[in-house]
Design an enzyme around this catalytic site. Structure first.
Site, PDB file in Angstrom:
ATOM      1  N   ARG A  38      42.804  46.218  39.783  1.00 58.29           N
ATOM      2  CA  ARG A  38      42.385  44.974  39.115  1.00 58.29           C
ATOM      3  C   ARG A  38      41.208  45.294  38.205  1.00 58.29           C
ATOM      4  O   ARG A  38      40.159  45.748  38.678  1.00 58.29           O
ATOM      5  CB  ARG A  38      41.999  43.937  40.176  1.00 58.29           C
ATOM      6  CG  ARG A  38      41.558  42.592  39.641  1.00 58.29           C
ATOM      7  CD  ARG A  38      41.180  41.676  40.794  1.00 58.29           C
ATOM      8  NE  ARG A  38      40.742  40.364  40.330  1.00 58.29           N
ATOM      9  CZ  ARG A  38      39.499  40.068  39.958  1.00 58.29           C
ATOM     10  NH1 ARG A  38      38.562  41.013  39.998  1.00 58.29           N
ATOM     11  NH2 ARG A  38      39.197  38.843  39.564  1.00 58.29           N
ATOM     12  N   LYS A  46      31.735  47.116  38.493  1.00 62.04           N
ATOM     13  CA  LYS A  46      30.872  46.708  39.592  1.00 62.04           C
ATOM     14  C   LYS A  46      29.600  47.553  39.661  1.00 62.04           C
ATOM     15  O   LYS A  46      29.530  48.669  39.170  1.00 62.04           O
ATOM     16  CB  LYS A  46      31.652  46.735  40.911  1.00 62.04           C
ATOM     17  CG  LYS A  46      32.717  45.641  40.923  1.00 62.04           C
ATOM     18  CD  LYS A  46      33.373  45.417  42.257  1.00 62.04           C
ATOM     19  CE  LYS A  46      34.312  44.211  42.172  1.00 62.04           C
ATOM     20  NZ  LYS A  46      35.028  43.951  43.433  1.00 62.04           N
TER      21      LYS A  46
END
Length: 267
Positions: A247, A208
């Site tokens: 995740r 991210k």
């Protein structure tokens, strides 16, 4: 031991690997490789939730994901469906998915909670304040970790009212969703606020932007490999904090990081 969810994006526009597995055979092969690398769950998604992403209709989403789910389940892989759509969630569970991973926590589709309750699947509730098209317009917090925990508590109450037992719930504080980089770090530093709510906790930091912002002046110049290393570090720190699963895109790197973390802790 902390579980590892391997990401399988069957989309042309996901922020990291969009288009790479936009084919049933490639997606299945990738899922099986992630499983071999140590994934405990394969999280299958047919709609990108990156900032600015356009919505995908449920019919197209199901066309993308259902054949992949069916084949991976036939190979014995535990599967989660990453979706905002109740109809897709129900169809995926019928195809063999065990978990519905809804980044909106039931806010995107008013039928989602009832569909999950009826399905019997476990339910991952994400913290969410709006669709990807304008998610950063809602990134206003005084104390991000505490406010995220409070909003997740509300979603837990709605889930319970819909017939979803607490034992079926998984909480995801939605790292990167309607949060600036500093707010993401505040949530991660305050994970105890989320863990104290009771259900299992899932953390997704993989590749991210806030990680790239932290390790590079220009996030666009931070390579995928560097993002994966940063992801493995945050996943290891999340494991030490007590989360149930992480995740990630690169399962192997995270598997190794968690192995070292667990050895350090004597587990």
């Amino acid at each position: 031991m902390t579980g590892i969810w391997g990401i399988v994006n069957i989309t042309p526009d996901s922020f990291s690997d969009g288009g790479r597995y936009f084919d049933v055979d490639r997606a299945v092969a990738h899922g099986l490789q992630l499983r071999a690398d140590g994934a405990t769950v394969l999280d299958i998604g047919g709609e990108s939730t990156r900032p600015g992403a356009e919505r995908v209709g449920a019919a197209e989403e199901q066309r993308r994901v259902l054949p992949v789910i069916e084949q991976l389940v036939a190979e014995g892989a535990p599967v989660s469906i990453d979706t905002l759509n109740a109809a897709t969630a129900a169809a995926a569970v019928r195809a063999g998915a065990r978990i519905v991973n809804d980044v909106s926590g039931g806010l995107a589709d008013p039928d989602m909670l009832a569909a999950v309750a009826e399905s019997g699947a476990d339910y991952a509730i994400g913290h969410w304040r709006g669709f990807s098209s304008d998610m950063y317009a809602h990134a206003e917090y005084r104390r991000a970790a505490r406010e995220v925990a409070g909003e997740l508590r509300e979603r837990m109450g709605e889930a319970a009212s819909s017939g979803i037992a607490p034992s079926r719930l998984i909480l995801d504080p939605g790292i990167g969703f309607s949060k600036t980089g500093a707010q993401n770090w505040d949530v991660l530093r305050g994970l105890d606020e989320i863990l104290d709510l009771g259900p299992r906790v899932l953390i997704g930091t993989s590749r991210k932007r806030f990680l790239a912002e932290t390790i590079g002046v220009d996030p666009a110049e931070v390579s995928e490999a560097r993002r994966d290393l940063a992801t493995a570090v945050t996943s290891a720190l999340a494991a030490r904090a007590g989360v149930w699963a992480v995740r990630v895109h690169d399962v192997g790197a995270t598997r190794d990081a968690l192995a070292i973390t667990h050895a350090w802790e004597g587990k």
